[in-house]
Motif scaffolding. Structure first.
Motif, PDB file in Angstrom:
ATOM      1  N   GLN A 124     -10.070 -21.507  -5.178  1.00 47.57           N
ATOM      2  CA  GLN A 124      -9.199 -21.023  -4.108  1.00 47.57           C
ATOM      3  C   GLN A 124      -9.981 -20.741  -2.837  1.00 47.57           C
ATOM      4  O   GLN A 124      -9.537 -21.072  -1.724  1.00 47.57           O
ATOM      5  CB  GLN A 124      -8.474 -19.748  -4.566  1.00 47.57           C
ATOM      6  N   ASN A 125     -11.169 -20.148  -2.988  1.00 46.58           N
ATOM      7  CA  ASN A 125     -11.987 -19.838  -1.822  1.00 46.58           C
ATOM      8  C   ASN A 125     -12.447 -21.119  -1.121  1.00 46.58           C
ATOM      9  O   ASN A 125     -12.491 -21.183   0.117  1.00 46.58           O
ATOM     10  CB  ASN A 125     -13.182 -19.000  -2.261  1.00 46.58           C
ATOM     11  N   GLY A 126     -12.791 -22.148  -1.908  1.00 46.81           N
ATOM     12  CA  GLY A 126     -13.199 -23.411  -1.309  1.00 46.81           C
ATOM     13  C   GLY A 126     -12.076 -24.037  -0.496  1.00 46.81           C
ATOM     14  O   GLY A 126     -12.296 -24.562   0.609  1.00 46.81           O
ATOM     15  N   GLN A 127     -10.873 -24.012  -1.056  1.00 47.29           N
ATOM     16  CA  GLN A 127      -9.731 -24.551  -0.302  1.00 47.29           C
ATOM     17  C   GLN A 127      -9.474 -23.751   0.971  1.00 47.29           C
ATOM     18  O   GLN A 127      -9.236 -24.339   2.044  1.00 47.29           O
ATOM     19  CB  GLN A 127      -8.496 -24.540  -1.192  1.00 47.29           C
ATOM     20  N   ASN A 128      -9.547 -22.472   0.887  1.00 45.55           N
ATOM     21  CA  ASN A 128      -9.351 -21.650   2.086  1.00 45.55           C
ATOM     22  C   ASN A 128     -10.449 -21.895   3.115  1.00 45.55           C
ATOM     23  O   ASN A 128     -10.197 -21.898   4.324  1.00 45.55           O
ATOM     24  CB  ASN A 128      -9.333 -20.167   1.703  1.00 45.55           C
ATOM     25  N   LEU A 129     -11.688 -22.100   2.621  1.00 48.36           N
ATOM     26  CA  LEU A 129     -12.798 -22.369   3.526  1.00 48.36           C
ATOM     27  C   LEU A 129     -12.589 -23.692   4.270  1.00 48.36           C
ATOM     28  O   LEU A 129     -12.824 -23.793   5.491  1.00 48.36           O
ATOM     29  CB  LEU A 129     -14.107 -22.391   2.737  1.00 48.36           C
ATOM     30  N   GLU A 130     -12.112 -24.726   3.591  1.00 47.26           N
ATOM     31  CA  GLU A 130     -11.859 -26.010   4.238  1.00 47.26           C
ATOM     32  C   GLU A 130     -10.764 -25.881   5.296  1.00 47.26           C
ATOM     33  O   GLU A 130     -10.888 -26.428   6.409  1.00 47.26           O
ATOM     34  CB  GLU A 130     -11.455 -27.052   3.184  1.00 47.26           C
ATOM     35  N   ARG A 131      -9.723 -25.139   4.974  1.00 49.19           N
ATOM     36  CA  ARG A 131      -8.651 -24.976   5.963  1.00 49.19           C
ATOM     37  C   ARG A 131      -9.143 -24.195   7.189  1.00 49.19           C
ATOM     38  O   ARG A 131      -8.794 -24.507   8.324  1.00 49.19           O
ATOM     39  CB  ARG A 131      -7.473 -24.261   5.328  1.00 49.19           C
ATOM     40  N   ALA A 132      -9.980 -23.202   6.981  1.00 50.74           N
ATOM     41  CA  ALA A 132     -10.521 -22.443   8.106  1.00 50.74           C
ATOM     42  C   ALA A 132     -11.425 -23.317   8.973  1.00 50.74           C
ATOM     43  O   ALA A 132     -11.405 -23.222  10.220  1.00 50.74           O
ATOM     44  CB  ALA A 132     -11.283 -21.226   7.578  1.00 50.74           C
ATOM     45  N   GLU A 133     -12.243 -24.142   8.325  1.00 49.95           N
ATOM     46  CA  GLU A 133     -13.114 -25.051   9.107  1.00 49.95           C
ATOM     47  C   GLU A 133     -12.292 -26.037   9.928  1.00 49.95           C
ATOM     48  O   GLU A 133     -12.626 -26.326  11.083  1.00 49.95           O
ATOM     49  CB  GLU A 133     -14.052 -25.785   8.144  1.00 49.95           C
ATOM     50  N   ASP A 134     -11.233 -26.591   9.362  1.00 48.57           N
ATOM     51  CA  ASP A 134     -10.382 -27.537  10.100  1.00 48.57           C
ATOM     52  C   ASP A 134      -9.738 -26.859  11.310  1.00 48.57           C
ATOM     53  O   ASP A 134      -9.688 -27.450  12.407  1.00 48.57           O
ATOM     54  CB  ASP A 134      -9.310 -28.098   9.175  1.00 48.57           C
ATOM     55  N   ARG A 135      -9.240 -25.635  11.125  1.00 48.80           N
ATOM     56  CA  ARG A 135      -8.609 -24.941  12.249  1.00 48.80           C
ATOM     57  C   ARG A 135      -9.614 -24.683  13.373  1.00 48.80           C
ATOM     58  O   ARG A 135      -9.312 -24.855  14.558  1.00 48.80           O
ATOM     59  CB  ARG A 135      -8.012 -23.622  11.769  1.00 48.80           C
ATOM     60  N   LEU A 136     -10.850 -24.306  13.041  1.00 52.83           N
ATOM     61  CA  LEU A 136     -11.873 -24.055  14.054  1.00 52.83           C
ATOM     62  C   LEU A 136     -12.278 -25.347  14.764  1.00 52.83           C
ATOM     63  O   LEU A 136     -12.458 -25.379  16.001  1.00 52.83           O
ATOM     64  CB  LEU A 136     -13.087 -23.409  13.389  1.00 52.83           C
ATOM     65  N   GLN A 137     -12.396 -26.410  13.980  1.00 50.53           N
ATOM     66  CA  GLN A 137     -12.772 -27.696  14.578  1.00 50.53           C
ATOM     67  C   GLN A 137     -11.706 -28.162  15.570  1.00 50.53           C
ATOM     68  O   GLN A 137     -12.025 -28.616  16.676  1.00 50.53           O
ATOM     69  CB  GLN A 137     -12.980 -28.727  13.467  1.00 50.53           C
ATOM     70  N   ASN A 138     -10.461 -28.068  15.237  1.00 48.35           N
ATOM     71  CA  ASN A 138      -9.382 -28.480  16.142  1.00 48.35           C
ATOM     72  C   ASN A 138      -9.376 -27.630  17.411  1.00 48.35           C
ATOM     73  O   ASN A 138      -9.163 -28.150  18.520  1.00 48.35           O
ATOM     74  CB  ASN A 138      -8.034 -28.361  15.438  1.00 48.35           C
ATOM     75  N   PHE A 139      -9.605 -26.360  17.281  1.00 42.11           N
ATOM     76  CA  PHE A 139      -9.623 -25.477  18.442  1.00 42.11           C
ATOM     77  C   PHE A 139     -10.764 -25.844  19.385  1.00 42.11           C
ATOM     78  O   PHE A 139     -10.597 -25.884  20.613  1.00 42.11           O
ATOM     79  CB  PHE A 139      -9.759 -24.023  17.961  1.00 42.11           C
TER      80      PHE A 139
END
Length: 835
Positions: free
Chosen positions: A307-322
C-alpha cells in the motif's frame, strides 16, 4: 446432705431482687445501697467453679489433642512445589518504531497488564491441553495402605491403555489385584452391574463401554503383587478442575516482572513434575506464539509495504506533473533569485535615473553659460558624474564648449561685441551648444528607453514573486506525503529485515530463575499448628465451660460469698451432716456431742452469747427465704446445744402452714400455738418434752385461716411473756420470709433474728432479699448462718468446714471427734480431689 427437707421451690418466690413484699405497715427503703446490685467478679466462686470443672477441662483438652492426632492420622499431607519466572517486557509499538518517549508511563502500565495476561495464559486451557498431552494426568494409580491410600505416580507396577465409549465410566474406580505373575483380577461397576474378571497382562479386554489393556512395568515385583490397587480414569473436565484447584500463579514483583508458578498435591514428585512441565509447555507456547506473531507481522508488513509503495508512486506522479506545469521545483531558490534580480534592477534604475538627471543639469548649465567657474578645472573635473557618461563625443563637445566660452571671455576683455573675433567665437559657441543639445537629447532618450525596459523587467519579476507563495504551498503539499511515504517505506523495509532475523532465531521472552524442586516437607497439615489448635480448642472449650458454669452459678457456695454480699453478720457455719440420710429434720447434737456439726453449733451458741451477753432472757427467731434451707434443723439443734449448756429452752413452731418441729421430735401436732392464741388450750397443755430435759417445744397446732392476724394479736405477746417466766431462751421456727409475711412480723419481736442460708441451694438473690429486709425493717442485729457447707468449699474452719463469724476463739478446740473414715477407691479419690 445434712438437711434434706424434700421440698420444691415454691412458685411464690419473687423476682431476683427480693422475695416477698413487706407488710403494709413496714416502711420501704428509699433507694438502697448501690453495691447490692452492682455486678462484680467473684474470685472465690470462680476458683470453686474452676476446681469443680478441672476434670472436665482436662478431658476437653485431651479431646482436643486427640482430635488433632486423629486429624493428622487420617489426613493426607499436601506438598507444594514452585518455580520462579522472569518475563522480559517489550513494547511492540516501539518495536515498530511507532512509540515515542512520551509513552513511557503507558508502557509501564501495559507491562503490568501483560503480567496479568501471562498469569491467565498459564492457567488457560491452552497450557492445560499441552500439559495433558505431555503428562499422563488422565489416569491415577493408587495402592491401599493400612489407613490411607497412596498415589503411585511414576512408580505403579502396571499401566493402562484404554478407550472409553461410555462416559459414565470416567472418574470411576477400577479395582485390580494380581493373582499371579502375569495374571490379575479386575473389578468395577459399569452400567449398573458388576463387571470384570481375571485377565493376563497385555491382553486386550473388551467390556461394555470400555476397551483396555493392562501392561506391566519395571516396578512389578513379587512384593508388589501382594498389594491391592485401583486406578481411576479422569475426563478432561475433572483434570481441568484438578489443575485449577491446585495450581497457583501469582505476580511476585511487578517491578521486576517475576511470576511464581506453584502446585499443591499429595505426591511431591507429581507436584514437581507438573510445575516443571508447565514451565516447558509455557516456553513452547510462547515460542509458538512468538513465531505466529512474527509471521503475522511480516504478513502485515508486506500489505503495508504494498500500500505504501502504491501511495508513493501516486505522490511522485502528482509532484512530477506539478513541476512540469509550473516549472517550479525549488521555490526557495527561485525566491532568492528573483529577489537578487529585483535588487540588481533597482540599482540599474537608480544609475539610469542619476544619468538622466545629470544630463538635464548639463543641458541647463550648457544653455546658461560657462560650465566651469575655475579656470584651472576641466568640464569633467567640474562635473564628476560626466565620467560615468559612456558617450565620449558629448564629453569632447562639452570640453570644446567650455574652451570656447573661456576664449570668448578672454577676448571680450580686449574686443567689443561688434568685432569679428567676438562674433565668430559666439557663433562657434552656439554651434557647439546645439550639437551638445542634440547629443544630450539623444542620450536622454536612450536612457529613458533603458529605464522603461528595466521597469518592465521589474514588473515581471514582481508578478513572479507574488505568485511564488501559492506555488510554494502547493509544492510543499505535494512533497509532504511523498516524504512521509518514503520514510515509512524505508522504516517498514528495515523492520521487515529485523522480523525475518527474529523469526530465524526466535526465543521466548522469559527466563526460569528458579526451577521447581522436590518439596522436603508438606505444607499442610502443619503438625505444630494442628496440635496447637487442638490444645487451644480444648482450653477454649474448658474455659467456656467454666464461664458458663460460673454465670449459671446463682447459689451461695461458701462463706466468702455470703460475707461479701450480705449486710448481716455471719454467725457461723454448719457443715454437711452425712452420717445418715434424714427425710425430715432431726435432733442430732444429743446423739453426737463430739461431732463436727455439734461443735459448729456450739460456736454459734458462743457467738450468740457475745451478741446478747447482757440479757438473760432472749427471743431468737430463725427464718429463711424459702422452704428447704434448713431453718427447722438449725432451730432444733441450736436449741439442743443451748439447753445442754444449762439454760431452759423452748421451741415454738410458728410455721403454721407447714409445721415441721413436731416431726423433728416425732410428736403429734394436734394442739399448739394456733390453739393457744385462740384460747382453746393453755400453754401448759401444749408444751411437749424432748430427749433433752431442759428443752421443750410447742408445735404449730392445726393450721388456722389467719396466721398473720394471730401473730399480730395481743395473745401472742402475752404468750411470749408467760413463757419467759419459765424459760431463758425462746427459739421460734418462723415461716420462710420469701413466701409469707409472718416471719417478718416475728423477726420484729425477736431479740436476735437469724437468717439461714443453705450452701449450694440458696440463691444469691435471697441474700439481696435479706439485705432489703434489714434496710426496710431496721434489723440491725440480724445474723446469718451458712448451713450445709462443704468442708473443702467453705473456706473457714480447721478441717470441719465451720468458722467463727466474729473472729472469737473456738469453743472446745482440740476436743472434736473425727468422723469415721473408710478407704476410698481411686475414682472416689479423684472425685474428692476435684470437689
Amino acid at each position: 446432705m445434712a438437711i434434706n427437707e424434700n421440698t420444691e421451690l415454691e412458685e411464690l418466690i419473687r423476682n431476683a431482687t427480693g422475695g416477698t413484699a413487706s407488710p403494709p405497715e413496714a416502711p420501704s427503703a428509699s433507694g438502697g445501697d448501690a453495691d447490692d446490685d452492682a455486678p462484680g467478679l467473684d474470685i472465690a466462686t470462680l476458683v470453686l467453679v474452676a476446681r469443680r470443672s478441672l476434670l472436665w477441662m482436662l478431658l476437653l483438652v485431651g479431646l482436643g489433642v486427640t482430635a488433632s492426632w486423629l486429624y493428622l492420622r487420617y489426613t493426607k499431607p499436601v506438598y507444594k512445589s514452585a518455580s520462579l519466572l522472569k518475563i522480559d517486557e517489550r513494547n511492540e509499538g516501539s518495536a515498530l518504531g511507532l512509540a515515542g518517549q512520551a509513552a513511557a508511563p503507558a508502557v509501564m502500565d501495559k507491562g503490568r497488564t501483560k503480567l496479568a495476561g501471562e498469569v491467565e495464559l498459564i492457567k488457560s486451557n491452552i497450557i492445560y491441553r499441552r500439559l495433558k498431552d505431555s503428562l499422563a494426568l488422565d489416569i491415577n494409580y493408587y495402592v491401599q495402605g493400612t489407613v490411607l491410600e497412596s498415589e503411585l505416580y511414576g512408580i505403579a507396577p502396571f499401566r493402562v491403555k484404554y478407550h472409553i465409549t461410555d462416559p459414565s465410566l470416567y472418574n470411576h474406580k477400577f479395582d485390580l489385584k494380581f493373582v499371579g505373575p502375569q495374571r490379575f483380577a479386575l473389578e468395577f461397576t459399569g452400567q449398573g452391574r458388576p463387571l470384570g474378571g481375571e485377565y493376563s497382562l497385555g491382553q486386550e479386554i473388551k467390556l461394555p463401554g470400555i476397551t483396555l489393556a493392562v501392561l506391566g512395568t519395571n516396578e512389578l515385583t513379587n512384593a508388589a503383587q501382594d498389594a491391592s490397587y485401583h486406578f481411576t480414569i479422569l475426563d478432561d473436565r475433572t483434570v481441568n478442575e484438578y489443575l485449577d484447584k491446585n495450581l497457583t500463579v501469582e505476580i511476585v514483583n511487578p517491578e521486576a516482572s517475576t511470576i511464581q508458578i506453584s502446585f499443591n498435591d499429595f505426591n511431591p514428585s507429581k507436584a514437581q513434575d507438573i510445575v516443571n512441565k508447565i514451565d516447558s509447555v509455557y516456553l513452547a507456547e510462547k515460542l509458538a506464539q512468538k513465531s505466529e506473531t512474527t509471521t503475522r507481522k511480516l504478513r502485515f508488513l508486506d500489505q503495508i509495504l504494498d500500500q505504501n509503495g502504491q501511495n508513493l508512486e501516486r505522490a511522485e506522479d502528482r509532484l512530477q506533473n506539478f513541476v512540469q506545469q509550473t516549472g517550479t521545483y525549488d521555490s526557495k531558490g527561485e525566491f532568492s533569485a528573483i529577489t537578487e534580480k529585483l535588487e540588481k534592477l533597482e540599482a540599474d534604475r537608480l544609475k539610469l535615473t542619476d544619468k538622466i538627471n545629470m544630463l538635464g543639469e548639463i543641458a541647463q548649465m550648457a544653455s546658461q553659460g560657462s560650465l566651469t567657474r575655475d579656470e584651472t578645472q576641466t568640464v569633467e573635473q567640474s562635473i564628476p558624474a560626466l565620467a560615468g557618461i559612456e558617450d565620449p563625443q558629448l564629453a569632447q563637445q562639452l570640453n570644446e564648449l567650455n574652451d570656447l566660452q573661456w576664449q570668448l571671455r578672454r577676448a571680450s576683455r580686449s574686443y567689443t561685441d561688434k568685432t569679428e573675433a567676438i562674433q565668430s567665437k559666439q557663433a562657434n559657441i552656439e554651434y557647439t551648444r546645439a550639437s551638445i543639445k542634440r547629443l544630450l537629447q539623444q542620450n536622454q532618450k536612450l536612457l529613458r528607453n533603458e529605464l522603461s525596459r528595466l521597469d518592465q523587467q521589474r514588473s515581471k519579476l514582481t508578478g513572479a514573486l507574488q505568485s511564488l507563495p501559492a506555488k510554494s504551498t502547493q509544492l510543499e503539499r505535494l512533497k509532504r506525503p511523498l516524504d512521509l511515504y518514503v520514510t515509512s517505506y524505508l522504516q517498514l523495509m528495515d523492520r521487515k529485515v529485523q522480523f525475518n532475523i527474529e523469526k530465524a532465531g526466535a526465543t521466548a521472552d522469559f527466563q526460569i530463575l528458579s526451577p521447581a524442586s522436590p518439596p522436603a516437607a508438606p505444607i499442610s497439615p502443619n503438625r505444630l499448628i494442628v496440635y496447637a489448635i487442638g490444645l487451644a480448642g480444648g482450653l477454649f472449650m474448658g474455659l467456656g465451660l467454666i464461664a458458663v458454669r460460673y454465670f449459671m452459678h446463682n447459689t451461695v457456695s461458701n462463706v466468702r460469698e455470703l460475707e461479701r454480699n450480705t449486710k448481716a453478720s455471719v454467725l457461723g457455719i454448719i457443715p454437711t451432716y452425712d452420717k445418715e440420710k434424714m427425710e425430715v429434720s432431726r435432733l442430732v447434737v444429743d446423739k453426737n456431742p463430739k461431732s463436727a456439726i455439734s461443735e459448729s453449733i456450739r460456736s454459734i451458741r458462743t457467738n450468740l452469747d457475745f451478741i446478747s451477753s447482757a440479757k438473760k432472757k432472749r427471743l431468737i427467731s430463725v427464718t429463711s427465704t424459702i422452704s428447704g434451707e434448713g431453718k427447722t434443723f438449725v432451730t432444733v439443734n441450736l436449741g439442743g446445744i443451748i439447753a445442754l449448756s444449762g439454760q431452759r429452752v423452748i421451741i415454738l413452731d410458728l410455721d403454721m402452714r407447714k409445721p415441721k418441729v413436731n416431726l423433728a421430735f416425732g410428736a403429734e401436732n394436734v394442739k399448739g400455738v394456733s390453739t393457744i392464741l385462740i384460747e382453746r388450750h393453755s400453754i401448759q397443755e401444749c408444751i411437749q418434752p424432748t430427749s433433752i430435759e431442759s428443752m421443750q417445744f410447742i408445735s404449730a397446732g392445726p393450721t388456722p385461716p389467719n396466721p398473720s392476724e394471730l401473730i399480730l394479736s395481743d395473745k401472742f405477746d402475752q404468750m411470749i411473756q408467760e413463757l419467759f417466766q419459765s424459760y431463758d431462751v425462746i427459739l421460734i421456727d418462723t415461716p420462710p420470709v420469701g413466701l409469707v409475711t409472718d416471719g417478718i412480723l416475728i423477726m420484729r419481736k425477736a431479740d436476735i433474728p437469724l437468717y439461714i442460708v443453705r450452701a449450694d441451694y440458696s440463691r444469691k438473690a435471697f441474700i439481696k432479699n435479706m439485705n432489703r429486709l434489714m434496710r426496710s425493717n431496721n434489723f440491725t442485729r440480724m445474723c446469718t448462718i451458712l448451713n450445709d457447707a462443704n468442708s473443702r468449699g467453705s473456706g473457714y474452719g480447721y478441717g470441719y468446714g465451720y468458722g467463727y463469724g466474729y473472729g472469737y476463739g473456738a469453743y472446745g478446740q482440740g476436743y472434736y471427734e473425727e468422723p469415721e473414715t473408710k478407704a476410698l477407691t481411686f475414682g472416689e479419690k479423684i472425685k474428692k480431689f476435684f470437689n
